[in-house]
Write a protein that holds these residues in place. Structure first.
Motif, PDB file in Angstrom:
ATOM      1  N   LEU A   2      31.682  51.231  29.105  1.00  8.60           N
ATOM      2  CA  LEU A   2      31.114  49.887  28.931  1.00  8.60           C
ATOM      3  C   LEU A   2      32.140  48.792  29.213  1.00  8.60           C
ATOM      4  CD1 LEU A   2      28.701  48.159  28.215  1.00  8.60           C
ATOM      5  CD2 LEU A   2      29.352  48.354  25.798  1.00  8.60           C
ATOM      6  N   PRO A   3      33.319  48.789  28.563  1.00  9.09           N
ATOM      7  CA  PRO A   3      34.293  47.741  28.888  1.00  9.09           C
ATOM      8  C   PRO A   3      34.811  47.835  30.319  1.00  9.09           C
ATOM      9  CG  PRO A   3      35.262  49.366  27.417  1.00  9.09           C
ATOM     10  CD  PRO A   3      33.796  49.655  27.460  1.00  9.09           C
ATOM     11  N   ILE A   4      34.965  49.068  30.833  1.00  9.30           N
ATOM     12  CA  ILE A   4      35.424  49.218  32.214  1.00  9.30           C
ATOM     13  C   ILE A   4      34.389  48.657  33.182  1.00  9.30           C
ATOM     14  CG2 ILE A   4      35.842  50.924  34.035  1.00  9.30           C
ATOM     15  CD1 ILE A   4      37.354  52.597  32.048  1.00  9.30           C
ATOM     16  N   SER A   5      33.112  48.951  32.929  1.00 10.38           N
ATOM     17  CA  SER A   5      32.042  48.457  33.805  1.00 10.38           C
ATOM     18  C   SER A   5      31.980  46.935  33.784  1.00 10.38           C
ATOM     19  CB  SER A   5      30.698  49.041  33.370  1.00 10.38           C
ATOM     20  OG  SER A   5      30.696  50.444  33.494  1.00 10.38           O
ATOM     21  N   LEU A   6      32.109  46.354  32.599  1.00  9.12           N
ATOM     22  CA  LEU A   6      32.095  44.895  32.491  1.00  9.12           C
ATOM     23  C   LEU A   6      33.271  44.296  33.239  1.00  9.12           C
ATOM     24  CD1 LEU A   6      30.863  42.325  31.333  1.00  9.12           C
ATOM     25  CD2 LEU A   6      32.226  42.697  29.253  1.00  9.12           C
ATOM     26  N   PHE A   7      34.438  44.893  33.089  1.00 11.70           N
ATOM     27  CA  PHE A   7      35.642  44.434  33.781  1.00 11.70           C
ATOM     28  C   PHE A   7      35.442  44.493  35.295  1.00 11.70           C
ATOM     29  CE2 PHE A   7      39.724  45.131  35.798  1.00 11.70           C
ATOM     30  CZ  PHE A   7      40.559  44.224  35.175  1.00 11.70           C
ATOM     31  N   LEU A   8      34.912  45.623  35.784  1.00  8.50           N
ATOM     32  CA  LEU A   8      34.706  45.787  37.224  1.00  8.50           C
ATOM     33  C   LEU A   8      33.646  44.826  37.748  1.00  8.50           C
ATOM     34  CD1 LEU A   8      34.804  49.690  37.596  1.00  8.50           C
ATOM     35  CD2 LEU A   8      36.640  48.051  37.993  1.00  8.50           C
ATOM     36  N   LEU A   9      32.589  44.602  36.970  1.00  5.83           N
ATOM     37  CA  LEU A   9      31.524  43.697  37.410  1.00  5.83           C
ATOM     38  C   LEU A   9      32.046  42.276  37.548  1.00  5.83           C
ATOM     39  CD1 LEU A   9      28.566  43.241  38.092  1.00  5.83           C
ATOM     40  CD2 LEU A   9      28.120  42.922  35.651  1.00  5.83           C
ATOM     41  N   LEU A  10      32.803  41.822  36.559  1.00  6.88           N
ATOM     42  CA  LEU A  10      33.375  40.473  36.639  1.00  6.88           C
ATOM     43  C   LEU A  10      34.329  40.362  37.816  1.00  6.88           C
ATOM     44  CD1 LEU A  10      34.055  39.764  32.851  1.00  6.88           C
ATOM     45  CD2 LEU A  10      32.225  38.832  34.282  1.00  6.88           C
ATOM     46  N   GLY A  11      35.077  41.436  38.064  1.00  2.00           N
ATOM     47  CA  GLY A  11      36.012  41.420  39.176  1.00  2.00           C
ATOM     48  C   GLY A  11      35.319  41.358  40.517  1.00  2.00           C
ATOM     49  N   VAL A  12      34.266  42.156  40.700  1.00  4.55           N
ATOM     50  CA  VAL A  12      33.595  42.200  42.002  1.00  4.55           C
ATOM     51  C   VAL A  12      32.825  40.913  42.270  1.00  4.55           C
ATOM     52  CG1 VAL A  12      31.396  43.225  41.255  1.00  4.55           C
ATOM     53  CG2 VAL A  12      32.281  43.718  43.518  1.00  4.55           C
ATOM     54  N   MET A  13      32.419  40.214  41.204  1.00  4.98           N
ATOM     55  CA  MET A  13      31.679  38.961  41.384  1.00  4.98           C
ATOM     56  C   MET A  13      32.589  37.782  41.705  1.00  4.98           C
ATOM     57  SD  MET A  13      28.801  39.355  38.369  1.00  4.98           S
ATOM     58  CE  MET A  13      28.020  37.785  38.736  1.00  4.98           C
ATOM     59  N   SER A  14      33.890  37.967  41.540  1.00  6.41           N
ATOM     60  CA  SER A  14      34.829  36.900  41.868  1.00  6.41           C
ATOM     61  C   SER A  14      34.963  36.786  43.386  1.00  6.41           C
ATOM     62  CB  SER A  14      36.203  37.182  41.247  1.00  6.41           C
ATOM     63  OG  SER A  14      36.105  37.316  39.847  1.00  6.41           O
ATOM     64  N   PRO A  15      34.806  35.579  43.939  1.00 12.96           N
ATOM     65  CA  PRO A  15      34.900  35.438  45.408  1.00 12.96           C
ATOM     66  C   PRO A  15      36.255  35.888  45.933  1.00 12.96           C
ATOM     67  CG  PRO A  15      33.957  33.474  44.407  1.00 12.96           C
ATOM     68  CD  PRO A  15      34.464  34.323  43.273  1.00 12.96           C
ATOM     69  N   GLY A  16      36.238  36.650  47.010  1.00 12.32           N
ATOM     70  CA  GLY A  16      37.446  37.136  47.643  1.00 12.32           C
ATOM     71  C   GLY A  16      37.146  37.529  49.070  1.00 12.32           C
ATOM     72  N   PRO A  17      38.071  38.207  49.739  1.00  9.50           N
ATOM     73  CA  PRO A  17      37.851  38.604  51.135  1.00  9.50           C
ATOM     74  C   PRO A  17      36.595  39.440  51.334  1.00  9.50           C
ATOM     75  CG  PRO A  17      40.144  38.930  50.512  1.00  9.50           C
ATOM     76  CD  PRO A  17      39.418  38.577  49.263  1.00  9.50           C
ATOM     77  N   SER A  18      36.316  40.340  50.400  1.00  7.88           N
ATOM     78  CA  SER A  18      35.140  41.198  50.531  1.00  7.88           C
ATOM     79  C   SER A  18      33.854  40.383  50.482  1.00  7.88           C
ATOM     80  CB  SER A  18      35.131  42.258  49.419  1.00  7.88           C
ATOM     81  OG  SER A  18      36.284  43.060  49.487  1.00  7.88           O
ATOM     82  N   PHE A  19      33.807  39.441  49.562  1.00 11.27           N
ATOM     83  CA  PHE A  19      32.624  38.590  49.437  1.00 11.27           C
ATOM     84  C   PHE A  19      32.421  37.762  50.701  1.00 11.27           C
ATOM     85  CE2 PHE A  19      30.534  34.621  48.184  1.00 11.27           C
ATOM     86  CZ  PHE A  19      29.403  35.106  47.546  1.00 11.27           C
ATOM     87  N   ILE A  20      33.500  37.183  51.212  1.00 15.95           N
ATOM     88  CA  ILE A  20      33.415  36.377  52.435  1.00 15.95           C
ATOM     89  C   ILE A  20      32.907  37.228  53.592  1.00 15.95           C
ATOM     90  CG2 ILE A  20      34.763  35.097  54.151  1.00 15.95           C
ATOM     91  CD1 ILE A  20      36.624  34.257  51.860  1.00 15.95           C
ATOM     92  N   LEU A  21      33.394  38.469  53.676  1.00 18.06           N
ATOM     93  CA  LEU A  21      32.983  39.342  54.775  1.00 18.06           C
ATOM     94  C   LEU A  21      31.490  39.654  54.713  1.00 18.06           C
ATOM     95  CD1 LEU A  21      33.771  41.085  57.201  1.00 18.06           C
ATOM     96  CD2 LEU A  21      34.250  42.952  55.598  1.00 18.06           C
ATOM     97  N   VAL A  22      30.984  39.948  53.525  1.00 22.81           N
ATOM     98  CA  VAL A  22      29.557  40.259  53.387  1.00 22.81           C
ATOM     99  C   VAL A  22      28.710  39.034  53.719  1.00 22.81           C
ATOM    100  CG1 VAL A  22      27.736  40.922  51.767  1.00 22.81           C
ATOM    101  CG2 VAL A  22      29.919  42.091  51.703  1.00 22.81           C
ATOM    102  N   VAL A  23      29.097  37.871  53.204  1.00 24.70           N
ATOM    103  CA  VAL A  23      28.353  36.637  53.476  1.00 24.70           C
ATOM    104  C   VAL A  23      28.332  36.356  54.974  1.00 24.70           C
ATOM    105  CG1 VAL A  23      28.363  34.134  53.171  1.00 24.70           C
ATOM    106  CG2 VAL A  23      28.791  35.630  51.211  1.00 24.70           C
ATOM    107  N   GLN A  24      29.490  36.437  55.597  1.00 20.19           N
ATOM    108  CA  GLN A  24      29.589  36.154  57.029  1.00 20.19           C
ATOM    109  C   GLN A  24      28.746  37.142  57.845  1.00 20.19           C
ATOM    110  OE1 GLN A  24      31.058  33.636  58.414  1.00 20.19           O
ATOM    111  NE2 GLN A  24      31.064  34.194  60.588  1.00 20.19           N
ATOM    112  N   THR A  25      28.808  38.412  57.482  1.00 14.02           N
ATOM    113  CA  THR A  25      28.059  39.433  58.218  1.00 14.02           C
ATOM    114  C   THR A  25      26.558  39.275  58.021  1.00 14.02           C
ATOM    115  OG1 THR A  25      29.897  40.991  57.929  1.00 14.02           O
ATOM    116  CG2 THR A  25      27.782  41.912  58.572  1.00 14.02           C
ATOM    117  N   ALA A  26      26.143  38.997  56.786  1.00 11.02           N
ATOM    118  CA  ALA A  26      24.714  38.863  56.494  1.00 11.02           C
ATOM    119  C   ALA A  26      24.095  37.698  57.252  1.00 11.02           C
ATOM    120  CB  ALA A  26      24.499  38.683  54.991  1.00 11.02           C
ATOM    121  N   MET A  27      24.813  36.585  57.331  1.00  8.91           N
ATOM    122  CA  MET A  27      24.243  35.396  57.971  1.00  8.91           C
ATOM    123  C   MET A  27      24.450  35.393  59.476  1.00  8.91           C
ATOM    124  SD  MET A  27      24.780  32.236  55.288  1.00  8.91           S
ATOM    125  CE  MET A  27      26.552  32.135  55.484  1.00  8.91           C
TER     126      MET A  27
END
Length: 207
Positions: free
Chosen positions: A8-33
């Protein structure tokens, strides 16, 4: 199931981390659009597998090697930063290219595989993520892990990471975001390129 309460705490930690904007997020946004839904989904799955690789490394304690051997960590950090800068240049160059929102590029042999690899390599380009995973696991993993814990941890990591980026890909590959992209493509590409390049330079220069 109480033996897996540490998830539970690990999942919450990972979820907050993945939701933080970074290179991966930019790549998905750019590719999707800029490309297509299938291309963005392939990238999202690659990112999920990359996160799972970091989870496995952290579970095995190999993150300690990066912390203990500065030259190895420095080499990986510089290589990852240069890769992000390379992606930034590619995005910048695409700012003036005509928009072709279809699946023709991913229907070619190896098209989806290439998008998957793009996501995987982008995720693995930041060795700091290994340290973050290692810190989280060191803080929350019990001294005695239950049977099949490594499989459960890896599966949880993949689901959290991939599910977030799949959701982003599905949302931003719809007609309205793509119409917005077509209208402001020049500015979106240059903005994404600047952010990606800045993250790459920060990765290289940060101690």
């Amino acid at each position: 199931m109480s033996e897996y309460a540490f998830l539970l705490p690990i999942s919450l930690f990972l979820l907050l981390g993945v939701m933080s904007p970074g290179p991966s997020f930019i790549l998905v946004v750019q590719t999707a659009m800029a490309k297509s839904r299938s291309a963005a989904l392939a990238v999202a799955l690659g990112l999920g597998v990359g996160a799972t690789c970091f989870a496995l490394l952290a579970s095995a304690g190999l993150f300690s090697l990066l912390a203990a051997v500065p030259t190895v960590y420095l080499a990986l950090k510089v290589a990852g930063g240069l890769y992000l800068c390379f992606l930034a240049v590619q995005i910048w160059r695409s700012a003036s290219a005509p928009v072709a929102l279809d699946d023709s590029h991913v229907q070619r042999p190896g098209g989806l595989a290439n998008m998957f690899l793009l996501g995987l390599v982008t995720q693995l380009s930041n060795p700091k993520t290994a340290i973050v995973f290692g810190s989280a696991f060191a803080a929350f993993l019990p001294a005695q892990l239950p049977d099949n814990a490594l499989v459960v941890i890896s599966g949880t990591t993949f689901v959290i990471d991939a599910a977030w980026y799949v959701a982003v890909a599905l949302l931003l590959s719809t007609q309205r975001p793509q119409r917005f992209y077509r209208r402001f493509k020049h500015y979106i590409c240059k903005g994404a390129s600047t952010l990606m390049g800045g993250m790459g330079l920060k990765l290289i220069m940060d101690p």
